[in-house]
Structures are given as C-alpha cells and as structure tokens.
Design an enzyme around this catalytic site. Sequence first.
Site, PDB file in Angstrom:
ATOM      1  N   SER A 129       0.824  -1.200   0.000  1.00 37.97           N
ATOM      2  CA  SER A 129       0.000   0.000   0.000  1.00 37.97           C
ATOM      3  C   SER A 129       0.860   1.253   0.000  1.00 37.97           C
ATOM      4  O   SER A 129       0.342   2.349  -0.250  1.00 37.97           O
ATOM      5  CB  SER A 129      -0.850   0.046   1.267  1.00 37.97           C
ATOM      6  OG  SER A 129      -1.593  -1.126   1.402  1.00 37.97           O
ATOM      7  N   ASN A 133      -3.507   6.022  -1.490  1.00 37.60           N
ATOM      8  CA  ASN A 133      -3.311   6.145  -0.037  1.00 37.60           C
ATOM      9  C   ASN A 133      -2.754   7.500   0.382  1.00 37.60           C
ATOM     10  O   ASN A 133      -2.887   7.898   1.536  1.00 37.60           O
ATOM     11  CB  ASN A 133      -2.443   5.004   0.485  1.00 37.60           C
ATOM     12  CG  ASN A 133      -3.273   3.742   0.607  1.00 37.60           C
ATOM     13  OD1 ASN A 133      -4.437   3.791   0.981  1.00 37.60           O
ATOM     14  ND2 ASN A 133      -2.697   2.601   0.254  1.00 37.60           N
ATOM     15  N   HIS A 155      -1.317  -2.676  -6.903  1.00 36.34           N
ATOM     16  CA  HIS A 155      -2.033  -2.365  -5.666  1.00 36.34           C
ATOM     17  C   HIS A 155      -3.531  -2.562  -5.903  1.00 36.34           C
ATOM     18  O   HIS A 155      -4.196  -1.690  -6.460  1.00 36.34           O
ATOM     19  CB  HIS A 155      -1.702  -0.913  -5.254  1.00 36.34           C
ATOM     20  CG  HIS A 155      -2.325  -0.485  -3.974  1.00 36.34           C
ATOM     21  ND1 HIS A 155      -2.696   0.807  -3.728  1.00 36.34           N
ATOM     22  CD2 HIS A 155      -2.655  -1.182  -2.864  1.00 36.34           C
ATOM     23  CE1 HIS A 155      -3.224   0.889  -2.524  1.00 36.34           C
ATOM     24  NE2 HIS A 155      -3.212  -0.298  -1.984  1.00 36.34           N
ATOM     25  N   GLU A 171      -4.100  -0.030  -8.846  1.00 37.02           N
ATOM     26  CA  GLU A 171      -3.142   1.074  -8.955  1.00 37.02           C
ATOM     27  C   GLU A 171      -1.790   0.450  -9.282  1.00 37.02           C
ATOM     28  O   GLU A 171      -1.236  -0.292  -8.468  1.00 37.02           O
ATOM     29  CB  GLU A 171      -3.094   1.829  -7.615  1.00 37.02           C
ATOM     30  CG  GLU A 171      -2.202   3.042  -7.633  1.00 37.02           C
ATOM     31  CD  GLU A 171      -2.244   3.792  -6.299  1.00 37.02           C
ATOM     32  OE1 GLU A 171      -2.346   3.145  -5.237  1.00 37.02           O
ATOM     33  OE2 GLU A 171      -2.182   5.033  -6.328  1.00 37.02           O
TER      34      GLU A 171
HETATM   35  N1  LIG Z   1      -6.190  -4.585   3.840  1.00 35.57           N
HETATM   36  C1  LIG Z   1      -6.371  -3.740   2.852  1.00 35.57           C
HETATM   37  O1  LIG Z   1      -7.412  -3.070   2.734  1.00 35.57           O
HETATM   38  C2  LIG Z   1      -5.298  -3.571   1.814  1.00 35.57           C
HETATM   39  C3  LIG Z   1      -5.600  -2.914   0.622  1.00 35.57           C
HETATM   40  C4  LIG Z   1      -4.623  -2.813  -0.366  1.00 35.57           C
HETATM   41  C5  LIG Z   1      -3.358  -3.330  -0.135  1.00 35.57           C
HETATM   42  N2  LIG Z   1      -3.083  -3.947   1.054  1.00 35.57           N
HETATM   43  C6  LIG Z   1      -1.733  -4.497   1.249  1.00 35.57           C
HETATM   44  O2  LIG Z   1      -1.785  -5.901   1.015  1.00 35.57           O
HETATM   45  C7  LIG Z   1      -0.783  -6.560   1.834  1.00 35.57           C
HETATM   46  C8  LIG Z   1      -1.468  -7.632   2.655  1.00 35.57           C
HETATM   47  O3  LIG Z   1      -2.498  -7.052   3.454  1.00 35.57           O
HETATM   48  P1  LIG Z   1      -3.686  -7.926   4.080  1.00 35.57           P
HETATM   49  O4  LIG Z   1      -4.675  -6.951   4.569  1.00 35.57           O
HETATM   50  O5  LIG Z   1      -4.083  -9.002   3.137  1.00 35.57           O
HETATM   51  O6  LIG Z   1      -2.916  -8.591   5.353  1.00 35.57           O
HETATM   52  P2  LIG Z   1      -3.341  -9.868   6.185  1.00 35.57           P
HETATM   53  O7  LIG Z   1      -2.716  -9.679   7.535  1.00 35.57           O
HETATM   54  O8  LIG Z   1      -4.803 -10.133   6.069  1.00 35.57           O
HETATM   55  O9  LIG Z   1      -2.585 -11.083   5.407  1.00 35.57           O
HETATM   56  C9  LIG Z   1      -1.207 -11.241   5.316  1.00 35.57           C
HETATM   57  C10 LIG Z   1      -0.905 -12.735   5.103  1.00 35.57           C
HETATM   58  O10 LIG Z   1       0.498 -12.887   4.831  1.00 35.57           O
HETATM   59  C11 LIG Z   1       0.950 -14.059   5.502  1.00 35.57           C
HETATM   60  N3  LIG Z   1       2.402 -13.966   5.672  1.00 35.57           N
HETATM   61  C12 LIG Z   1       3.103 -13.366   6.651  1.00 35.57           C
HETATM   62  N4  LIG Z   1       4.423 -13.503   6.411  1.00 35.57           N
HETATM   63  C13 LIG Z   1       4.542 -14.212   5.258  1.00 35.57           C
HETATM   64  C14 LIG Z   1       5.644 -14.685   4.518  1.00 35.57           C
HETATM   65  N5  LIG Z   1       6.896 -14.453   4.888  1.00 35.57           N
HETATM   66  N6  LIG Z   1       5.400 -15.410   3.383  1.00 35.57           N
HETATM   67  C15 LIG Z   1       4.128 -15.641   2.993  1.00 35.57           C
HETATM   68  N7  LIG Z   1       3.031 -15.215   3.665  1.00 35.57           N
HETATM   69  C16 LIG Z   1       3.261 -14.504   4.787  1.00 35.57           C
HETATM   70  C17 LIG Z   1       0.156 -14.095   6.799  1.00 35.57           C
HETATM   71  O11 LIG Z   1       0.116 -15.410   7.343  1.00 35.57           O
HETATM   72  C18 LIG Z   1      -1.213 -13.605   6.324  1.00 35.57           C
HETATM   73  O12 LIG Z   1      -2.029 -14.697   5.926  1.00 35.57           O
HETATM   74  C19 LIG Z   1      -0.115  -5.453   2.655  1.00 35.57           C
HETATM   75  O13 LIG Z   1       1.047  -5.041   1.978  1.00 35.57           O
HETATM   76  C20 LIG Z   1      -1.162  -4.352   2.652  1.00 35.57           C
HETATM   77  O14 LIG Z   1      -0.583  -3.072   2.837  1.00 35.57           O
HETATM   78  C21 LIG Z   1      -4.032  -4.106   2.026  1.00 35.57           C
END
Ligand SMILES: NC(=O)c1ccc[n+]([C@@H]2O[C@H](COP(=O)([O-])OP(=O)(O)OC[C@H]3O[C@@H](n4cnc5c(N)ncnc54)[C@H](O)[C@@H]3O)[C@@H](O)[C@H]2O)c1
Length: 294
Positions: A124, A195, A145, A157
């Site tokens: 993000s 963001n 993104h 994005e």
């Molecule tokens: N939540 C949102 O609204 C949103 C929107 C756009 C982008 N993002 C981005 O997406 C990414 C993930 O966010 P999320 O909300 O899905 O997080 P989340 O916490 O729901 O999921 C993250 C997952 O990654 C896994 N993980 C941790 N370390 C790991 C590794 N070394 N190898 C493989 N898997 C691993 C965890 O077990 C977990 O299942 C972040 O970079 C976040 O900034 C999030």
Amino acid sequence: MSNQSIAIQSVAVVGAGQMGAGIAQVAARGGLQVALCDQAESQAVQAVTKLKARLERQEAEGKVPPGTTVDVVGRIRTGGPLSGVADADLVIEAAPESLELKSALFRSLSALAKPSAILASNTSSLSITRLARETTRPELVIGMHFMNPVPVMKLVEVVRGTLTSDSTLQSVLALAEALGKQSIVSQDRPGFLVNRILIPLLNEACFALEEGVGSKEDIDAGARLGLGHPLGPLELADLIGLDTVLSIAEILHRDFGDSKYRPCALLRNLVQAGLLGRKTGRGFYVYDQNGKKS
Ligand SMILES: NC(=O)c1ccc[n+]([C@@H]2O[C@H](COP(=O)([O-])OP(=O)(O)OC[C@H]3O[C@@H](n4cnc5c(N)ncnc54)[C@H](O)[C@@H]3O)[C@@H](O)[C@H]2O)c1
C-alpha cells in the site's frame, strides 16, 4: 526499452490474507492458474475453503453462473511458504506491510522465480524501487495495488519503480484489463496516489474521535451521508485493518518528513491492544462472526 507485453498465464500469490485470497479469486476467475501460498499453509487452505463456500452460496442464489465454483476453485493450488513460485509467470506478493519482511521475501522470490517472471507487490505504501533493489531483476519489479475487497473494487493502482521496464508495465496493465479491472499508473512515491489521499482522511477521523469532536457513529455518518462515501472513515479503517492503516501512516510521516502525517495516538493504541478491526473482530467497532457490526 521494449514496449511489448508478456502474456501471463500463471500467477503465484504470496500471502493468503484478506488481499491475497481476493487476488487469487480474481486471477482464477480470469482463467489463470493460481498458486496461493502462505507462511502458514493452513491459512491458504482456509482461504480457499471460505472462497468455495462463498461461491457455492452465490451460485445457489444465481449471482454467478453454474459451474463457477468448480471452475475457480479448480484453478487454485494451495501451499506453504513460496510454494508454486518457481512455475509462475507472475508473482504477486501480498504479505504484511513491513519493509523488512517484504525485502526478505523479494530476495527469496528473485532466487526462486523463473528469470522471466514479473515480481509484483500489493504494498500500500512501500517503495517499489527499494523492493526491486533486493532482486537481480529490478526491471521486472512493479507495484500492483489491488483494492479491498478485491473481487468488488474495480481499481488496480499500478506503481512504476525507477527501473521498471515499459514491457513490465504493459504486461501488468494488459493483465489487469483481462481480469476486468481498471488501472491507474502512479510514480513510486510514498502512499502512491490512492493512499496519499485516503490515509490522511482516516487518520484525521481518528483525531476528531480522540478529541471528542463527535461520536464514531456521527463521524462515519458525516462521511456517508454528507460526502456520499459508501463507508465512513472509521468503518473503512476497520475494514482495511488498523495495523495496515498505521503502517501506511508511519511511512507517509517518515518519508515525507511532514508532521501533518503523524499517526493519531488512538490509532496506535488500538493496534498495540491487538484491536485491528474486522479481521480480529474489534477495532473502532465490534463485529460478530459473520463480520456484521454489533
Ligand atoms: N487490507 C487492505 O485493505 C489492503 C488494501 C490494499 C493493499 N493492502 C496491502 O496488502 C498486503 C497484505 O495485506 P492484508 O490486509 O491481506 O494482510 P493480512 O494480515 O490479512 O494477510 C497477510 C498474510 O500474509 C501471511 N504472511 C506473513 N508472512 C509471510 C511470509 N513471509 N510469506 C508468505 N506469507 C506470509 C500471513 O500469514 C497472512 O495470511 C499489505 O502489503 C497491505 O498493505 C491491504
């Protein structure tokens, strides 16, 4: 630099949390072979189990064509850390928003993935140029993104790092279109475009709540009814995950060096207490097992 795009047929999604699961769904629905892997394999398996149940329900309600569940789920393989990465044309990393963690992942991806594979991050806010430096193929590194919830939100994005090639950019734009998404292109700056606009809004709503300017319900109703936003800022922060919102706010604050981006203490305290929003059942609001606000 070549402007030709590479046809992408297989994707590995690294991290099966809320974003990774959604990206896997959209990619499989678009006809790609998908490997969904997670540090905890059980997380990837659980993500597909939930997806299957959701698609079966939608199929029964006539919201998706018959056969969609078998079709989509049949194209997703699950596995443990980095499983399926070696065979993929494109890797989309969707692990937690931490530079240290993503840097380590990009080093591993660079060593494991096919030399021609594109390495994308769903970050993000972290610098794509910085993640690319961890690899031996910076021209093949890019930001993709996706927005939350991925199957619903139209936008991708696309973030171009300093060394991202034209052909990588064109390949990813073509893929996003094939998956039914619309793209915007951002230069690699903190928070990119979306963001940069959104996080100060969410953070300011936290300050307004902390200062007692209004109740959480009124802050959210103000944005919904007065500005036409589908969700109020505190509801949206709970949906995104307060840990993710805080990480992005910290990056904006640190990288721009401007105090206007300083994260609100209330946000920090909620994260420290483990109240991360919908994903933990409590953030600004409390949620039941079905994710309904109680
Ligand atoms: N939540 C949102 O609204 C949103 C929107 C756009 C982008 N993002 C981005 O997406 C990414 C993930 O966010 P999320 O909300 O899905 O997080 P989340 O916490 O729901 O999921 C993250 C997952 O990654 C896994 N993980 C941790 N370390 C790991 C590794 N070394 N190898 C493989 N898997 C691993 C965890 O077990 C977990 O299942 C972040 O970079 C976040 O900034 C999030």
